[in-house]
Design an enzyme around this catalytic site. Structure first.
Site, PDB file in Angstrom:
ATOM      1  N   ASP A 229     -10.195   3.089   2.082  1.00 61.59           N
ATOM      2  CA  ASP A 229     -10.172   2.326   3.420  1.00 61.59           C
ATOM      3  C   ASP A 229     -11.040   3.479   4.458  1.00 61.59           C
ATOM      4  O   ASP A 229     -11.874   2.990   4.953  1.00 61.59           O
ATOM      5  CB  ASP A 229      -8.794   2.032   4.075  1.00 61.59           C
ATOM      6  CG  ASP A 229      -8.386   0.747   3.205  1.00 61.59           C
ATOM      7  OD1 ASP A 229      -9.134  -0.124   2.949  1.00 61.59           O
ATOM      8  OD2 ASP A 229      -7.007   0.762   3.251  1.00 61.59           O
TER       9      ASP A 229
ATOM     10  N   LYS B 174       0.738  -1.110   0.055  1.00 63.67           N
ATOM     11  CA  LYS B 174       0.117   0.117   0.124  1.00 63.67           C
ATOM     12  C   LYS B 174       0.784   1.314  -0.087  1.00 63.67           C
ATOM     13  O   LYS B 174       0.476   2.368  -0.565  1.00 63.67           O
ATOM     14  CB  LYS B 174      -0.925  -0.064   1.178  1.00 63.67           C
ATOM     15  CG  LYS B 174      -2.132  -1.003   1.210  1.00 63.67           C
ATOM     16  CD  LYS B 174      -3.034  -0.763   2.217  1.00 63.67           C
ATOM     17  CE  LYS B 174      -4.277  -1.762   2.034  1.00 63.67           C
ATOM     18  NZ  LYS B 174      -5.380  -1.524   3.098  1.00 63.67           N
TER      19      LYS B 174
END
Ligand code: ATR
Length: 269
Positions: free
Chosen positions: A99, A66
């Protein structure tokens, strides 16, 4: 074929393919396919180029990539603030992070309004960064509790949000409405572990949001329920961060109930 997928290492246990492909099927989008793509850390850049050149529309990015993909995309404001990308759109070379959005939408779906509420966040890694970013934007009063205290302080400073790094004892004394677990503690196979210290009494009647979804009911969730509180597991956040990526790539809002049933089915197998 319109191809999308998820890159990670390891990637075998990712639930993303099952939930995205279930949504494609439910919508009759037979010309879309979501792949599971194993990418070792040393070839992230090369892999992104290959996927783009092979016509992939976009990918989700999971552990441990990420942060690593950040230099190879144009991160949008959210990704830049959180410091991590979980969704790439190759058509524009842009990386974003769904997210925080997935977390907030799932809180809303559970009827939780955090504006002006006291929220305790456990953890100071990437998941905590997304949560603190989202909660601060929504106007929550945030206290951050982490095993490594300095890491909590660093997270707050780098996000530039109004929050306090505290111990669990201090957080418990001040009372709070919502507890959010952003650590991996309690995740299978270590299901007996809890990120909340056993010797610190939890305030009564709090709500816990546990980002862990394997198992569906964690030790922390049981602790909170034993004190008359409410427990929410992290599966809804997983589904909603995926739904946000799906909408970005396809321009279509996916059926989150279908995606939820698909991941529940995969976990039950
Ligand atoms: P992620 O990006 O998924 O959030 P991470 O960056 O590795 O993952 O962060 C993991 C978080 O879980 C950290 O807050 C970590 O605490 P430290 O900062 O002290 O390392 C926390 N964590 C992991 N294992 C833990 C344990 N056994 N007890 C308490 N906290 C733990």
């Amino acid at each position: 074929m319109n191809k999308v997928g998820v890159i990670g290492w390891p990637i075998e246990h990712s639930l993303s393919p099952v939930m995205h492909n279930a949504a494609f099927q439910a919508l009759g989008m037979t010309d879309w396919l979501y792949d599971r793509i194993a990418v070792p850390p040393d070839i992230v850049r090369l892999s992104l180029r290959e996927l783009r050149d092979h016509g992939y529309i976009g990918v989700n990015v999971t552990v441990p990539h990420k942060q690593a993909v950040m230099p190879f995309v144009r991160p949008d404001d959210v990704a830049r603030a959180i410091g991590a990308v979980n969704t790439i759109d190759f058509r524009f070379g842009v990386g974003t992070n769904t997210d925080a959005d997935g977390f907030m939408r799932d809180l809303q779906a559970h009827g939780m309004d955090v504006a002006g509420r006291r929220v305790v966040v456990l953890g100071a890694g990437g998941a905590a960064r997304a949560a603190v970013y989202a909660l601060a934007k929504a106007g929550a009063q945030i206290a951050l509790v982490n095993r490594t205290f300095e890491r909590a302080e660093r997270l707050i400073a780098s996000l530039g949000v109004d929050a306090a790094a505290v111990t669990a004892e201090t957080a418990a004394r001040a009372a709070f409405d919502l507890l959010v677990n952003c650590t991996s503690v309690g995740m299978a196979p270590h299901v007996e572990a809890s990120p909340w210290p056993e010797d610190v009494a939890l305030p009564e009647g709090v709500t816990v949001y546990d980002m862990v979804y394997r198992p569906a009911r964690t030790r922390l969730m049981a602790q909170v329920e034993a004190r008359g509180g409410r427990a929410i597991g992290g599966l809804g956040m997983l589904v909603r961060q995926g739904a946000a990526a799906f909408a970005l790539w396809t321009g279509v809002e996916p059926p989150t109930d279908v995606m939820m049933r698909a991941v529940e089915g995969a976990l039950a197998r």
